[in-house]
Design a protein around this motif. Structure first.
Motif, PDB file in Angstrom:
ATOM      1  N   SER A  29     -11.319 -29.894  28.391  1.00 37.21           N
ATOM      2  CA  SER A  29     -10.443 -29.767  27.463  1.00 37.21           C
ATOM      3  C   SER A  29     -11.095 -30.238  25.915  1.00 37.21           C
ATOM      4  O   SER A  29     -10.673 -28.880  24.732  1.00 37.21           O
ATOM      5  CB  SER A  29      -9.502 -31.320  27.811  1.00 37.21           C
ATOM      6  OG  SER A  29      -8.762 -31.195  28.309  1.00 37.21           O
ATOM      7  N   ILE A  30     -12.396 -31.070  25.267  1.00 36.67           N
ATOM      8  CA  ILE A  30     -12.495 -30.489  24.181  1.00 36.67           C
ATOM      9  C   ILE A  30     -13.329 -29.618  24.081  1.00 36.67           C
ATOM     10  O   ILE A  30     -13.135 -29.236  23.396  1.00 36.67           O
ATOM     11  CB  ILE A  30     -13.568 -32.640  24.096  1.00 36.67           C
ATOM     12  CG1 ILE A  30     -12.851 -32.872  24.363  1.00 36.67           C
ATOM     13  CG2 ILE A  30     -13.681 -32.317  22.736  1.00 36.67           C
ATOM     14  CD1 ILE A  30     -13.186 -34.868  23.649  1.00 36.67           C
ATOM     15  N   ALA A  31     -14.290 -29.620  24.807  1.00 37.64           N
ATOM     16  CA  ALA A  31     -15.630 -27.819  24.727  1.00 37.64           C
ATOM     17  C   ALA A  31     -14.270 -26.690  24.693  1.00 37.64           C
ATOM     18  O   ALA A  31     -14.826 -26.270  24.254  1.00 37.64           O
ATOM     19  CB  ALA A  31     -15.837 -27.824  25.600  1.00 37.64           C
ATOM     20  N   VAL A  44      -2.058 -28.319  23.916  1.00 38.75           N
ATOM     21  CA  VAL A  44      -3.544 -29.366  23.998  1.00 38.75           C
ATOM     22  C   VAL A  44      -4.257 -30.169  23.068  1.00 38.75           C
ATOM     23  O   VAL A  44      -4.392 -31.327  23.523  1.00 38.75           O
ATOM     24  CB  VAL A  44      -4.372 -28.152  24.142  1.00 38.75           C
ATOM     25  CG1 VAL A  44      -6.199 -28.301  23.912  1.00 38.75           C
ATOM     26  CG2 VAL A  44      -4.065 -26.797  25.094  1.00 38.75           C
ATOM     27  N   LEU A  45      -3.209 -29.905  22.232  1.00 38.88           N
ATOM     28  CA  LEU A  45      -4.330 -31.277  21.054  1.00 38.88           C
ATOM     29  C   LEU A  45      -3.527 -32.611  21.100  1.00 38.88           C
ATOM     30  O   LEU A  45      -3.790 -34.002  22.023  1.00 38.88           O
ATOM     31  CB  LEU A  45      -3.677 -30.813  19.125  1.00 38.88           C
ATOM     32  CG  LEU A  45      -4.436 -29.731  19.066  1.00 38.88           C
ATOM     33  CD1 LEU A  45      -3.923 -29.329  17.953  1.00 38.88           C
ATOM     34  CD2 LEU A  45      -5.648 -30.151  18.456  1.00 38.88           C
ATOM     35  N   ARG A  46      -1.965 -32.274  21.308  1.00 38.28           N
ATOM     36  CA  ARG A  46      -1.735 -34.192  22.334  1.00 38.28           C
ATOM     37  C   ARG A  46      -1.762 -34.285  22.986  1.00 38.28           C
ATOM     38  O   ARG A  46      -1.553 -35.812  23.875  1.00 38.28           O
ATOM     39  CB  ARG A  46       0.728 -33.070  21.807  1.00 38.28           C
ATOM     40  CG  ARG A  46       0.837 -33.365  21.004  1.00 38.28           C
ATOM     41  CD  ARG A  46       2.672 -33.261  21.508  1.00 38.28           C
ATOM     42  NE  ARG A  46       3.092 -33.364  19.914  1.00 38.28           N
ATOM     43  CZ  ARG A  46       3.733 -31.307  19.809  1.00 38.28           C
ATOM     44  NH1 ARG A  46       3.313 -30.456  20.431  1.00 38.28           N
ATOM     45  NH2 ARG A  46       4.014 -30.906  18.575  1.00 38.28           N
ATOM     46  N   GLU A  47      -2.088 -33.525  24.101  1.00 38.40           N
ATOM     47  CA  GLU A  47      -2.473 -33.560  25.744  1.00 38.40           C
ATOM     48  C   GLU A  47      -4.051 -34.640  25.704  1.00 38.40           C
ATOM     49  O   GLU A  47      -3.986 -35.484  26.527  1.00 38.40           O
ATOM     50  CB  GLU A  47      -3.048 -32.774  26.431  1.00 38.40           C
ATOM     51  CG  GLU A  47      -1.380 -32.255  26.987  1.00 38.40           C
ATOM     52  CD  GLU A  47      -1.590 -30.791  27.969  1.00 38.40           C
ATOM     53  OE1 GLU A  47      -2.970 -30.692  27.934  1.00 38.40           O
ATOM     54  OE2 GLU A  47      -0.575 -30.219  28.350  1.00 38.40           O
ATOM     55  N   ILE A  48      -4.856 -33.846  24.729  1.00 42.31           N
ATOM     56  CA  ILE A  48      -6.192 -34.741  24.523  1.00 42.31           C
ATOM     57  C   ILE A  48      -6.142 -36.104  23.864  1.00 42.31           C
ATOM     58  O   ILE A  48      -6.891 -36.560  24.091  1.00 42.31           O
ATOM     59  CB  ILE A  48      -6.860 -33.455  23.893  1.00 42.31           C
ATOM     60  CG1 ILE A  48      -7.356 -32.320  24.100  1.00 42.31           C
ATOM     61  CG2 ILE A  48      -8.282 -34.149  23.848  1.00 42.31           C
ATOM     62  CD1 ILE A  48      -8.439 -31.046  23.690  1.00 42.31           C
ATOM     63  N   THR A  49      -4.662 -35.926  22.431  1.00 40.23           N
ATOM     64  CA  THR A  49      -5.090 -37.017  22.167  1.00 40.23           C
ATOM     65  C   THR A  49      -4.400 -38.455  23.307  1.00 40.23           C
ATOM     66  O   THR A  49      -4.523 -39.476  22.772  1.00 40.23           O
ATOM     67  CB  THR A  49      -4.025 -37.153  20.777  1.00 40.23           C
ATOM     68  OG1 THR A  49      -4.591 -36.236  20.026  1.00 40.23           O
ATOM     69  CG2 THR A  49      -3.699 -38.066  20.162  1.00 40.23           C
ATOM     70  N   ASP A  50      -3.630 -37.749  24.075  1.00 40.79           N
ATOM     71  CA  ASP A  50      -2.986 -39.583  24.254  1.00 40.79           C
ATOM     72  C   ASP A  50      -4.493 -39.651  25.328  1.00 40.79           C
ATOM     73  O   ASP A  50      -4.286 -40.536  26.199  1.00 40.79           O
ATOM     74  CB  ASP A  50      -1.560 -38.412  25.136  1.00 40.79           C
ATOM     75  CG  ASP A  50      -0.638 -38.389  24.249  1.00 40.79           C
ATOM     76  OD1 ASP A  50      -0.547 -39.165  23.370  1.00 40.79           O
ATOM     77  OD2 ASP A  50       0.721 -37.232  24.442  1.00 40.79           O
ATOM     78  N   ALA A  51      -4.926 -38.266  26.167  1.00 41.19           N
ATOM     79  CA  ALA A  51      -5.946 -39.078  27.520  1.00 41.19           C
ATOM     80  C   ALA A  51      -6.996 -39.567  26.410  1.00 41.19           C
ATOM     81  O   ALA A  51      -7.441 -40.543  26.748  1.00 41.19           O
ATOM     82  CB  ALA A  51      -6.428 -37.411  27.119  1.00 41.19           C
ATOM     83  N   ILE A  52      -6.931 -39.349  25.295  1.00 39.36           N
ATOM     84  CA  ILE A  52      -8.548 -40.033  24.895  1.00 39.36           C
ATOM     85  C   ILE A  52      -7.931 -41.214  24.618  1.00 39.36           C
ATOM     86  O   ILE A  52      -8.790 -42.445  24.834  1.00 39.36           O
ATOM     87  CB  ILE A  52      -8.828 -39.829  23.564  1.00 39.36           C
ATOM     88  CG1 ILE A  52      -9.579 -38.614  23.953  1.00 39.36           C
ATOM     89  CG2 ILE A  52      -9.539 -40.664  22.448  1.00 39.36           C
ATOM     90  CD1 ILE A  52     -10.178 -37.791  22.603  1.00 39.36           C
ATOM     91  N   VAL A  53      -6.361 -41.543  24.528  1.00 43.70           N
ATOM     92  CA  VAL A  53      -5.963 -43.074  23.690  1.00 43.70           C
ATOM     93  C   VAL A  53      -5.618 -44.002  24.972  1.00 43.70           C
ATOM     94  O   VAL A  53      -6.094 -45.015  24.969  1.00 43.70           O
ATOM     95  CB  VAL A  53      -4.425 -42.762  22.808  1.00 43.70           C
ATOM     96  CG1 VAL A  53      -4.220 -43.969  23.356  1.00 43.70           C
ATOM     97  CG2 VAL A  53      -4.792 -41.941  22.119  1.00 43.70           C
ATOM     98  N   SER A  54      -5.492 -43.036  26.347  1.00 42.81           N
ATOM     99  CA  SER A  54      -4.998 -43.695  27.569  1.00 42.81           C
ATOM    100  C   SER A  54      -6.442 -43.785  28.225  1.00 42.81           C
ATOM    101  O   SER A  54      -6.036 -44.886  29.536  1.00 42.81           O
ATOM    102  CB  SER A  54      -4.040 -43.241  27.967  1.00 42.81           C
ATOM    103  OG  SER A  54      -3.987 -42.198  28.363  1.00 42.81           O
TER     104      SER A  54
END
Length: 733
Positions: A29-31, A44-54
């Motif tokens: 996702s980041i790549a 996508v930004l929200r999903e990646i943010t939530d994924a990193i946090v959790s």
């Protein structure tokens, strides 16, 4: 009957753990952040943010590595990555703090080890992260700009200046005001280049389509223009606009960026040798000049043009391990900048005349292809084998044929129309590239556009270009295949090649007896040649000794070529087995070379391969080959001759003085050949000096996909592509 079963036939494949699956998803996702997908970028930004946090604690280090790799390899994604760090900071400040610490460490190490390309992109990243306390970042930018002013005549000074300029743009894009110390240092810079631009310009001469300029000089001019316009950054992507509900007033924790000490100019570590760093300040190559008042690429003295060329070159140079990904990033570069700065992707050039309402006419396809050609035409040597750039352009036509083919066609027409102004080395690189490209698209081209050039003199650059291009196609295919696609006017340029090389002594019984004896055993072959030599000597009684030497050389070398004519491996075997005969009976190496090339006169490229086997066995020297090539006009101005002079260089300085083809060829060949030899010597010196003086090895870069292919593998990939693309859309008007 039951088939024998393997032990692992019924064992389930090992399943990745949930943590490993989470790592893979996040890294991908980041790549791929910001790239076209089913989801909008804000989602996508929200999903990646939530994924990193959790995410599990074990997932975060690989995520950090991926962010680092993307920043280095794909700097056009920096605005999105920096905004991602800002978003995560609102929920997990500790992760953002780790990103800042990582960025600081990379920048400090880059200064310590002389990795200035890494310093450049990570400084931009630091400058664009709004949760960093920016004072020390701005102080570092100012320090680098001031050091650049201390050494404006060195490549190191140019690198520091470039890093300071682009980092300043990203800092301004966050909304920060211009730092007066930075502005003063940037405007004060006046680059000094200790060589003439015409020495390494791809085009030069009275009829050149434009005057070559050094990229660093244009960058300094672009900075002054940007200052006069109020330092515009409206072309940079404003990632914060994607999530307007998140404002600067939202509570967020800032992180300190420790000060980085920049040594005095004379104490800075020199840039480490890198295959993609130029030996001389690069020239700005232009292919898509304004036509009918329409500009499809920004003017090179604008900061927008400088940034576009920089990020495109970074993709090409830093992701050479994955040419397909490089191509995909290049042809979608526009989506990582403000959309209003580009014309719609794939729009035809003829349609741009209707853009009279202020819409941009900048085409991302033109920007991308011009950046690739800029790297391909770099002198004195490109950063990679030219086949690497060939494959990028081929992939571009495969991925987006309707958008890329017309753009590529315009480039090829421009190069052909201006080939009289091309540097000799660039001239042959164009032939090499175009030949590879056409072989992947059925050898199709609108040849009738070049019909007028058929009436030009034999040595005219355009005549030679067409002849060598067709010869290159024959090398990659076979004559009849090429004839089938050529208009009737051009068929005469296709070389005649027989399936079996003509052996001049096929009806000579004594020579046939020698060949038959050699095939039975080497010992019998040696004995048979003694008799053959006596017979030749008897025939030449009363003639000059040189005639006898020529006859013996011709018979012996032609016989070896005949014995090994089935393949290069056969030739290698026979050259090795009968090397003693050549060594004992031929004293003039020019006679050996002449016999080889005469035997393979219809397939001189095969003759060059066979000749190399004679070099390996010590039967022919590089100096003799250089002398032979430079004394044969047709070979000298051919693509094959250029390849041979690139492989064998001993005695080149003396040999080039005797070149005599015509004024155009003489001047360009001498200049290009001596420059190439000097460049190789310079590289050898730099590598040796670095190996002796450097105590710290360069840090390996984080690669996302795989290791880079060797030159041989890259060449194989070009050939393997032959059957893949359609014969259409290779290059259109």
């Amino acid at each position: 009957m039951n088939k024998r079963k393997r032990v692992h036939d019924h064992e389930p494949r090992p399943r990745a753990s949930p943590v490993d699956q989470e790592k893979a998803r996040l890294r991908r996702s980041i790549a791929e952040i910001g790239e076209p997908s089913r989801s909008q970028v804000d989602e996508v930004l929200r999903e990646i943010t939530d994924a990193i946090v959790s995410a599990h604690e074990e997932v975060r280090p690989p995520v950090l590595e991926t962010i680092s790799a993307v920043v280095f390899e794909q700097p056009h994604k920096i605005p999105l990555l920096s905004f991602l760090v800002d978003l995560v900071n609102r929920k997990l400040p500790s992760f953002s703090r780790t990103v800042v610490e990582m960025t600081h460490t990379v920048i400090a190490d880059a200064l310590k080890f002389g990795l200035y390309r890494k310093l450049d992109v990570f400084l931009r990243f630091a400058a664009s992260i709004s949760v960093i306390d920016g004072n020390n970042v701005e102080e570092l930018i100012a320090d680098l700009a001031e050091r650049a002013n201390d050494i404006p005549h060195l490549a190191l000074g140019h690198s520091l200046y470039s890093a300071a300029v682009f980092a300043t743009l990203y800092r301004l894009n966050t909304g920060a005001p211009m730092n007066e110390r930075i502005e003063k240092a940037l405007l004060a810079f006046s680059p000094v280049v200790e060589c003439d631009a015409s020495e390494i310009a791809p085009f030069y001469g009275e009829n050149a389509p434009y005057t070559g300029q050094f990229s660093i000089v244009l960058l300094a001019e672009a900075v002054r223009n940007a200052q006069a316009e109020g330092w515009p950054t409206d072309f940079l992507l404003k990632a914060s606009r994607l999530l307007p509900e998140i404002t600067d007033e939202d509570s967020k924790e800032t992180h300190r960026f420790p000060a980085v000490q920049v040594a005095k100019a004379d104490e800075l570590v020199p840039s480490r040798i890198s295959r993609h760093e130029p030996l001389r300040p690069p020239i700005w190559t232009r292919i898509y000049l304004p036509r009918d008042g329409i500009k499809t690429v920004p003017e090179p003295n604008t900061i927008f043009a400088q940034l576009l060329r920089d990020v495109a070159s970074a993709n090409i140079n830093q992701m050479d391990f994955n040419r397909k990904e490089v191509t995909r990033q290049l042809i979608t570069l526009d989506i990582f900048f403000e959309s209003t700065k580009f014309a719609p992707p794939g729009v035809a050039f003829d349609e741009l005349v209707n853009f009279t309402d202020g819409r941009s006419t900048i085409k991302v396809e033109d920007v991308a292809l011009e950046a690739v050609l800029d790297q391909m035409f770099r002198l004195p040597s490109p950063g990679f084998p030219t086949v690497y750039f060939d494959t990028i352009l081929i992939e571009a036509c495969v991925m987006a044929p309707q958008a890329i083919a017309p753009v590529l066609g315009r480039a090829l027409r421009f190069l052909f129309d201006n080939c009289e102004s091309l540097d000799a080395e660039v001239y042959f690189r164009v032939i090499e590239w175009f030949g590879h490209h056409m072989s992947n698209f059925g050898f199709t081209w609108k040849w009738t556009e070049w019909t007028d050039a058929l009436s030009l003199p034999k040595l005219h650059p355009k005549q030679v270009f067409m002849r060598e291009l067709i010869c290159k196609q024959v090398r990659l295919s076979y004559p009849q295949r090429v004839r089938d696609v050529l208009p009737s006017e051009f068929v005469g340029l296709v070389p005649e090649i027989s399936e079996v090389p003509e052996f001049s002594y096929a009806n000579d019984e004594k020579v046939s007896a020698f060949i038959k004896a050699a095939q039975e055993s080497v010992e019998r072959g040696l004995e048979a040649f003694d008799k053959l030599r006596e017979a030749i000597t008897a025939e030449k009684i009363g003639q000059e000794a040189s005639e006898l030497d020529k006859a013996i050389s011709s018979v012996l070398v032609s016989s070896i070529c005949q014995l090994g004519s089935r393949s290069v491996s056969h030739a290698s075997t026979w050259v090795k087995q009968l090397s003693s005969l050549v060594r004992d009976n031929i004293s003039d190496q020019q006679l050996t070379i002449d016999a080889i090339m005469s035997f393979w006169k219809e397939q001189p490229w095969t003759g060059a391969l066979v000749l190399n086997r004679f070099v390996i066995e010590g039967l022919v020297s590089s100096e003799s080959i250089v002398k032979y090539v430079t004394s044969h006009k047709d070979l000298l101005i051919s693509n094959l001759g250029w390849e041979m002079l690139g492989r064998y260089e001993e005695g080149l300085e003396e040999a080039v003085q005797d070149i005599s083809v015509d004024p155009w060829w003489d001047e360009r060949l001498k200049k290009a050949l001596l420059r190439r030899k000097a460049a190789k010597a310079q590289v050898a010196q730099l590598v040796a000096a670095e190996a002796a003086e450097s105590s710290a090895p360069a840090q390996p870069e984080q690669k996302l996909v795989a290791a880079p292919p060797s030159e041989q593998e890259a060449t194989t990939e070009v050939n393997e592509l032959n059957a893949q693309p359609s014969e259409e859309n290779g290059a259109e008007n």
